[in-house]
Motif scaffolding. Structure first.
Motif, PDB file in Angstrom:
ATOM      1  N   GLU A 124       6.796   9.871   5.554  1.00  0.00           N
ATOM      2  CA  GLU A 124       5.571  10.636   5.861  1.00  0.00           C
ATOM      3  C   GLU A 124       4.643   9.818   6.747  1.00  0.00           C
ATOM      4  N   ARG A 125       4.504   8.518   6.428  1.00  0.00           N
ATOM      5  CA  ARG A 125       3.620   7.658   7.229  1.00  0.00           C
ATOM      6  C   ARG A 125       4.161   7.529   8.657  1.00  0.00           C
ATOM      7  N   LEU A 126       5.488   7.432   8.776  1.00  0.00           N
ATOM      8  CA  LEU A 126       6.080   7.252  10.113  1.00  0.00           C
ATOM      9  C   LEU A 126       5.836   8.475  11.000  1.00  0.00           C
ATOM     10  N   LYS A 127       5.715   9.650  10.349  1.00  0.00           N
ATOM     11  CA  LYS A 127       5.461  10.875  11.124  1.00  0.00           C
ATOM     12  C   LYS A 127       4.106  10.819  11.822  1.00  0.00           C
ATOM     13  N   THR A 128       3.182   9.965  11.323  1.00  0.00           N
ATOM     14  CA  THR A 128       1.845   9.869  11.930  1.00  0.00           C
ATOM     15  C   THR A 128       1.837   8.876  13.107  1.00  0.00           C
ATOM     16  N   ILE A 129       2.993   8.259  13.357  1.00  0.00           N
ATOM     17  CA  ILE A 129       3.060   7.244  14.422  1.00  0.00           C
ATOM     18  C   ILE A 129       3.994   7.746  15.525  1.00  0.00           C
ATOM     19  N   PRO A 130       3.439   8.144  16.688  1.00  0.00           N
ATOM     20  CA  PRO A 130       4.305   8.654  17.762  1.00  0.00           C
ATOM     21  C   PRO A 130       5.458   7.712  18.114  1.00  0.00           C
ATOM     22  N   ALA A 131       5.270   6.408  17.966  1.00  0.00           N
ATOM     23  CA  ALA A 131       6.357   5.467  18.272  1.00  0.00           C
ATOM     24  C   ALA A 131       7.503   5.607  17.270  1.00  0.00           C
ATOM     25  N   GLY A 132       7.244   6.246  16.128  1.00  0.00           N
ATOM     26  CA  GLY A 132       8.301   6.503  15.144  1.00  0.00           C
ATOM     27  C   GLY A 132       8.713   5.278  14.348  1.00  0.00           C
ATOM     28  N   ARG A 133       7.881   4.257  14.351  1.00  0.00           N
ATOM     29  CA  ARG A 133       8.208   3.041  13.595  1.00  0.00           C
ATOM     30  C   ARG A 133       6.924   2.304  13.256  1.00  0.00           C
ATOM     31  N   LEU A 134       7.045   1.371  12.301  1.00  0.00           N
ATOM     32  CA  LEU A 134       5.922   0.490  12.000  1.00  0.00           C
ATOM     33  C   LEU A 134       5.872  -0.606  13.062  1.00  0.00           C
ATOM     34  N   GLY A 135       4.683  -1.182  13.228  1.00  0.00           N
ATOM     35  CA  GLY A 135       4.560  -2.303  14.158  1.00  0.00           C
ATOM     36  C   GLY A 135       5.185  -3.559  13.586  1.00  0.00           C
ATOM     37  N   ASP A 136       5.563  -4.467  14.480  1.00  0.00           N
ATOM     38  CA  ASP A 136       6.146  -5.742  14.092  1.00  0.00           C
ATOM     39  C   ASP A 136       5.059  -6.810  14.291  1.00  0.00           C
ATOM     40  N   PRO A 137       4.767  -7.624  13.262  1.00  0.00           N
ATOM     41  CA  PRO A 137       3.728  -8.652  13.406  1.00  0.00           C
ATOM     42  C   PRO A 137       3.927  -9.553  14.626  1.00  0.00           C
ATOM     43  N   GLN A 138       5.181  -9.698  15.072  1.00  0.00           N
ATOM     44  CA  GLN A 138       5.420 -10.545  16.256  1.00  0.00           C
ATOM     45  C   GLN A 138       4.814  -9.937  17.511  1.00  0.00           C
ATOM     46  N   GLU A 139       4.913  -8.599  17.643  1.00  0.00           N
ATOM     47  CA  GLU A 139       4.353  -7.971  18.847  1.00  0.00           C
ATOM     48  C   GLU A 139       2.825  -7.982  18.788  1.00  0.00           C
ATOM     49  N   PHE A 140       2.297  -7.941  17.557  1.00  0.00           N
ATOM     50  CA  PHE A 140       0.846  -8.086  17.383  1.00  0.00           C
ATOM     51  C   PHE A 140       0.422  -9.483  17.876  1.00  0.00           C
ATOM     52  N   GLY A 141       1.179 -10.495  17.457  1.00  0.00           N
ATOM     53  CA  GLY A 141       0.880 -11.872  17.846  1.00  0.00           C
ATOM     54  C   GLY A 141       0.948 -12.071  19.351  1.00  0.00           C
ATOM     55  N   GLN A 142       1.904 -11.399  19.983  1.00  0.00           N
ATOM     56  CA  GLN A 142       2.046 -11.567  21.440  1.00  0.00           C
ATOM     57  C   GLN A 142       0.833 -11.005  22.187  1.00  0.00           C
ATOM     58  N   ARG A 189       0.843  -1.214   0.000  1.00  0.00           N
ATOM     59  CA  ARG A 189       0.000   0.000   0.000  1.00  0.00           C
ATOM     60  C   ARG A 189       0.872   1.255   0.000  1.00  0.00           C
ATOM     61  N   ILE A 190       1.950   1.214   0.763  1.00  0.00           N
ATOM     62  CA  ILE A 190       2.835   2.390   0.834  1.00  0.00           C
ATOM     63  C   ILE A 190       3.487   2.609  -0.536  1.00  0.00           C
ATOM     64  N   GLU A 191       3.874   1.506  -1.171  1.00  0.00           N
ATOM     65  CA  GLU A 191       4.485   1.597  -2.506  1.00  0.00           C
ATOM     66  C   GLU A 191       3.491   2.153  -3.531  1.00  0.00           C
ATOM     67  N   ALA A 192       2.235   1.664  -3.463  1.00  0.00           N
ATOM     68  CA  ALA A 192       1.204   2.139  -4.401  1.00  0.00           C
ATOM     69  C   ALA A 192       0.918   3.619  -4.157  1.00  0.00           C
ATOM     70  N   GLY A 193       0.878   4.006  -2.877  1.00  0.00           N
ATOM     71  CA  GLY A 193       0.635   5.411  -2.518  1.00  0.00           C
ATOM     72  C   GLY A 193       1.751   6.298  -3.058  1.00  0.00           C
ATOM     73  N   ALA A 194       2.985   5.794  -2.988  1.00  0.00           N
ATOM     74  CA  ALA A 194       4.134   6.565  -3.480  1.00  0.00           C
ATOM     75  C   ALA A 194       4.011   6.774  -4.994  1.00  0.00           C
ATOM     76  N   LYS A 195       3.652   5.714  -5.708  1.00  0.00           N
ATOM     77  CA  LYS A 195       3.516   5.813  -7.183  1.00  0.00           C
ATOM     78  C   LYS A 195       2.434   6.822  -7.545  1.00  0.00           C
ATOM     79  N   THR A 238       7.589   8.497   1.048  1.00  0.00           N
ATOM     80  CA  THR A 238       6.224   8.161   1.463  1.00  0.00           C
ATOM     81  C   THR A 238       6.240   7.435   2.803  1.00  0.00           C
ATOM     82  N   LEU A 239       7.179   6.511   2.961  1.00  0.00           N
ATOM     83  CA  LEU A 239       7.292   5.788   4.234  1.00  0.00           C
ATOM     84  C   LEU A 239       7.596   6.778   5.373  1.00  0.00           C
TER      85      LEU A 239
END
Ligand code: NAP
Length: 259
Positions: free
Chosen positions: A212-230, A194-200, A209-210
């Protein structure tokens, strides 16, 4: 902390990649035997092997489209009495609601509302009889904070959430809980696409583009699927019997509200 679910069984939907895989892995690490469902046999088997090697639990695979009745029947035949059901599926496309006809809406509702409800229908009475059940629906932060171009997702997932809010209160006295986990932005194939398509579309670079998206996340990073699983594994724990009908947002602080 011992989550008290060693030896239990889980049916984990859309689990060969991303958030579903994160949930399957975290449950397997707690000693839960998992049945993984996704459409592509090769990816599914590779994930199953990875989980078997890392955890030693029993891992079954079912390569079907969960949005079909036959696909769901095959998943339930492979895992007829799960203690844990993780509902997940591919998300609907983005767009403008003026372009969506009835068929487009039905497809989205089928995938992200009716499929999980049908799987709940197929498993919940057994959970009630056995006095243990944990149902987790992977929905989206869009349930709490709608995303303009994702109207199909906003609508279908909120429908599922409303249905489960009612059902959750009818089954919790049997030690069967139903909760939703709402992901913000996680590093998965779908999200990176989605980020790639948004950039195009915006004529920008992927990196820009990435950023810009990170600026909307106070943690300053994308989530990791492992922490979601936990988080999912904790919701499925023996200790998790007193919260139900809840919506757990996991988004690095993106949602700006106090509640
Ligand atoms: P992903 O990494 O691309 O993984 C999607 C998984 O779903 C794959 O295992 C895929 O395997 C399977 N799948 C897709 N359609 C299926 C179907 N009809 N039947 C069975 N399996 C199916 O995606 P993800 O990012 O984890 O997303 C999972 C869900 O969370 C989606 O609904 C997404 O919209 C939602 N979400 C994600 C984020 C995020 O940041 N990642 C944020 C909000 C919401 P096959 O293609 O082989 O079937």
């Amino acid at each position: 902390m011992d989550l008290g679910i060693k030896g239990r069984s889980a049916l984990v939907c859309a689990a060969s990649k991303g958030l579903g895989k994160g949930c399957a892995f975290a449950l397997a690490r707690e000693g839960v035997n998992v049945t993984l469902v996704a459409r592509t046999q090769s990816t599914l088997e590779a994930t199953a092997e990875e989980i078997r090697k890392a955890t030693g639990v029993q891992v079954k695979t079912v390569a079907v489209d969960l949005t079909t009745a036959e696909g769901r029947a095959a998943a339930l035949a492979a895992c007829p009495a799960p203690d844990i059901l993780v509902n997940n599926n591919g998300g609907p496309p983005a767009g403008d609601f003026r372009d969506w006809d009835r068929d487009v809406w039905i497809k989205a509702l089928d995938a992200n509302m009716i499929t999980p409800i049908e799987l709940i229908k197929g498993t919940i009475d057994g959970m009630i009889a056995r006095k243990f059940g944990r149902i987790v629906n992977i929905t989206s932060a869009a349930v709490k904070m709608p995303i303009n171009i994702l109207g199909l997702s906003n609508g279908a997932r909120t429908g599922l959430t409303g249905f489960c809010a009612g059902l959750a209160r009818q089954v919790v006295m049997h030690n069967v809980t139903i909760n939703n986990v709402l992901p913000g932005l996680f590093r998965t194939d779908t999200m990176m696409g989605r980020i790639e398509a948004g950039a195009k579309m915006a004529g920008k670079s992927y990196e820009e583009t990435l950023a810009e998206r990170l600026k909307t996340i106070p943690a300053g990073r994308l989530g990791d699927p492992q922490e979601f699983g936990q988080l999912c594994a904790y919701i499925c724990s023996a200790q998790g019997s007193f919260f139900t009908g809840q919506n757990f947002l996991i988004d690095g602080g993106s949602y700006p509200g106090t509640f």
